[in-house]
Write a protein that holds these residues in place. Structure first.
Motif: not given
Length: 607
Positions: A446-455
């Motif tokens: 979930y953390m990876f997905s949030r970081i990916y969406k942010h970038y």
């Protein structure tokens, strides 16, 4: 300047970017750095098997031998499988890259999370196991194991911050000494049993299951012993750290590791069985075998010392893998960009520091007990094993290169076997802490997905059409917060005047007398710049400033408001501790405002 000198004395002088090739490792250095984790598991793999079987009594101990043999077979399969991965993916990343490339984003993120957790736990498990070896030889230190373990983590961190070449040279000696000591232990112990003790008296063997021994217990012992397989993926994950030709050197190192691990692990399991040994709380199994073989003589203490060193320095495998994997994932927008930056010594220093802090937190949380960490450790490893092999199956089915059927058989068998072991771990170790990893992995994903969406969102917002979107000129108005009349304010007012824009100074007065005094001084000193005085009954500076800024749009129209903050910079770093941080507080609060620009004008003190 002082901090730079201290830093250089600890981690060494900065290296040029052109020296990166010089930091790559030959096989003789790569083996101790990347294989120390796997080799160190010899010290506790057999102990984990016996710790489960001993519950069923002495008759059950014989089953440690076929279980060890099955683990050696699985080791052979994984060595061959990861040799194929090195050929296909010489850029490193291991299970993460294989999964991302062939199974999609979700599988790749699970593999990445598994590997990152594995690396953190490798440091914690290795160091706590090494500390246990020390406290076995010196029981008086047992109550200080947490502090000792944390100290070792910090030491390894500093050594790794000095660069691959230096850390490789330092860590190679203990690793080779450990290999020599365990080979010596296996040879001398076997010789003693066969020729001195007349073959010994092995524990009795029955033709049927001993009472209390169940298939569930056997599977649990097998899964516990599979902790000896942790770390073998490190070489494929860090292939770019090898000297050219990278594939050939990485593959050769992997094969050497497989042979060493099979011989050492199998030898320790055999000796433990023939000596009738079982795990005890205050002494490791290696310590017991060494004492049975040599007594408390010099060879015993040599084996204990090298075991402690290899267990502690096995953490170095993670210091090669975690920073590299974090940098690869950061380039893929899965982790913060700070992990892509190389430090002064051409290593990924941010990854090294984060790994160390995470391991220290784990050691403190689990009070330095290795056996409490291993169930967490192994389930993440076998998750990455399974995904790596599954990804290779998908790749071979899609591409069908020459000789693909044989490779497919190996990868498919590896995927099935490691998945079965993963299920065994999940079931048998669930109540012992494996549930934590099952919970943590989705959190990481979930953390990876949030970081990916942010970038991606940031990239979309920052993207510009250079043919249509040109720079624009806007009228300016400067707000200059002042706390009095001094050289700092003079420096800032002079700069504001040079910009040839409207300027208004703002002073926050705490009482009427203060307001009158400041107004008189200002009119005498700088009458051409308007001074606005706001009163603060509660002695707050930021609240009146924000109220003033909120009212500005009514008067400035479409002009851009810039808050110009005067700030003095002390000559010595410790001088800043003696002063209020009003300028920094104002800047921090105003940066959250979307309608203004914040700028600081520094004034450097000379005394």
């Amino acid at each position: 300047m002082l901090l730079t000198k201290i830093k250089a004395s600890i981690i060494g002088r900065p290296l040029k970017t052109e020296q990166l090739q010089e930091e790559k490792l030959p096989v003789w250095k790569a083996l101790p750095i990347l294989s120390s984790d796997a080799l160190s598991s010899v010290a506790y793999g057999t102990e984990q098997i016996l710790g489960v079987l001993v519950v069923a009594g002495a008759f059950a101990l014989w089953y440690s031998l076929p279980i060890s043999l099955a683990i050696v077979g699985l080791l052979t399969l994984l060595i061959i499988s990861y040799r194929l991965i090195i050929d296909e993916y010489p850029g490193g990343g291991g299970a993460y890259i294989v999964s991302m490339d062939n199974l999609g984003w979700f599988a790749g993120s699970v593999a990445g999370a598994s590997l990152l957790v594995d690396y953190i736990l490798t440091v914690a498990v290795s160091v706590t196991a090494g500390t246990a070896a020390i406290t076995s030889a010196f029981p008086i230190l047992h109550d200080h194991r947490v502090a000792i373990a944390c100290g070792f983590v910090l030491l390894i961190m500093v050594l790794n911050l000095r660069g691959l070449q230096e850390s490789g040279t330092i860590f190679s000696v203990p690793t080779y000494l450990f290999i020599i000591s365990i080979v010596m232990l296996v040879i001398v112990g076997s010789f003693k049993i066969l020729f001195v003790d007349g073959g010994g008296t092995p524990p009795p063997i029955t033709s049927h299951f001993p009472e209390g021994l169940t298939w569930f217990l056997l599977l649990r012992a097998f899964s516990s012993g599979c902790s000896a397989l942790t770390g073998i993926e490190a070489i494929s994950n860090a292939t770019p750290t090898f000297r050219a030709p990278e594939r050939k050197n990485a593959g050769r190192t992997l094969v050497i590791l497989g042979i060493l691990l099979a011989v050492l692990f199998g030898g320790i399991s055999l000796l433990a069985y023939l000596y009738h040994l079982t795990p005890v709380l205050e002494e490791t199994l290696i310590s017991q075998i060494a004492e049975e073989t040599f007594g408390r003589t010099a060879p015993y203490f040599f084996i204990q010392a090298t075991t402690a060193l290899i267990l502690i320095l096995a953490a170095n495998t993670s210091y090669s893998g975690f920073p590299l994997l974090a940098s690869i994932m950061a380039k893929d927008k899965m982790m913060p960009r700070m992990f892509t930056a190389r430090g002064d010594r051409l290593n990924y220093s941010n990854g090294i520091i984060v790994l160390s802090l995470a391991a220290i937190l784990l050691i403190i949380a689990f009070h330095g007990h290795t056996e409490r960490l291993i169930p967490l450790y192994a389930i993440g490893v076998f998750t990455s094993f399974t995904l790596a092999q599954s990804g290779m199956v998908q790749r071979l089915l899609k591409r069908k290169p020459q000789g693909w059927k044989g490779r497919l058989a190996i990868s498919l068998t590896g995927a099935i076997v490691t998945f079965i072991v993963l299920l065994i771990f999940a079931v048998t170790k669930f109540t012992e802490g494996a549930w934590i990893i099952i919970v943590i992995l989705p959190v990481f994903v979930y953390m990876f997905s949030r970081i990916y969406k942010h970038y991606n969102a940031v990239a979309d917002e920052l993207r510009i059409d250079i043919s249509a979107e040109k720079p624009q000129i806007k009228k300016q108005m400067i707000v200059l917060p002042v706390g009095g009349i001094n050289q700092v304010v003079r420096n800032t007012v002079s700069y504001a005047r040079s910009l040839d824009v409207d300027v208004v100074a703002l002073y926050i007065a705490f009482d009427e007398e203060d307001a009158k005094r400041m107004k008189g001084k200002w009119n005498e000193w700088c009458p051409d710049i308007r001074l606005v005085i706001m009163r603060s009954r509660y002695r707050s500076v930021t609240r009146p400033l924000l109220r003033f800024i909120d009212k500005l749009p009514k008067y400035v129209g479409d002009r851009q408001v810039t808050v110009l903050i005067p700030q003095f910079i002390p000559r010595r770093w410790w001088h800043s501790l003696l002063h209020n941080k009003t300028a920094l507080v104002i800047r921090f609060i105003l940066l959250a405002r979307k309608d203004i620009i914040v700028s600081t004008v520094p004034f450097h003190l000379k005394k």
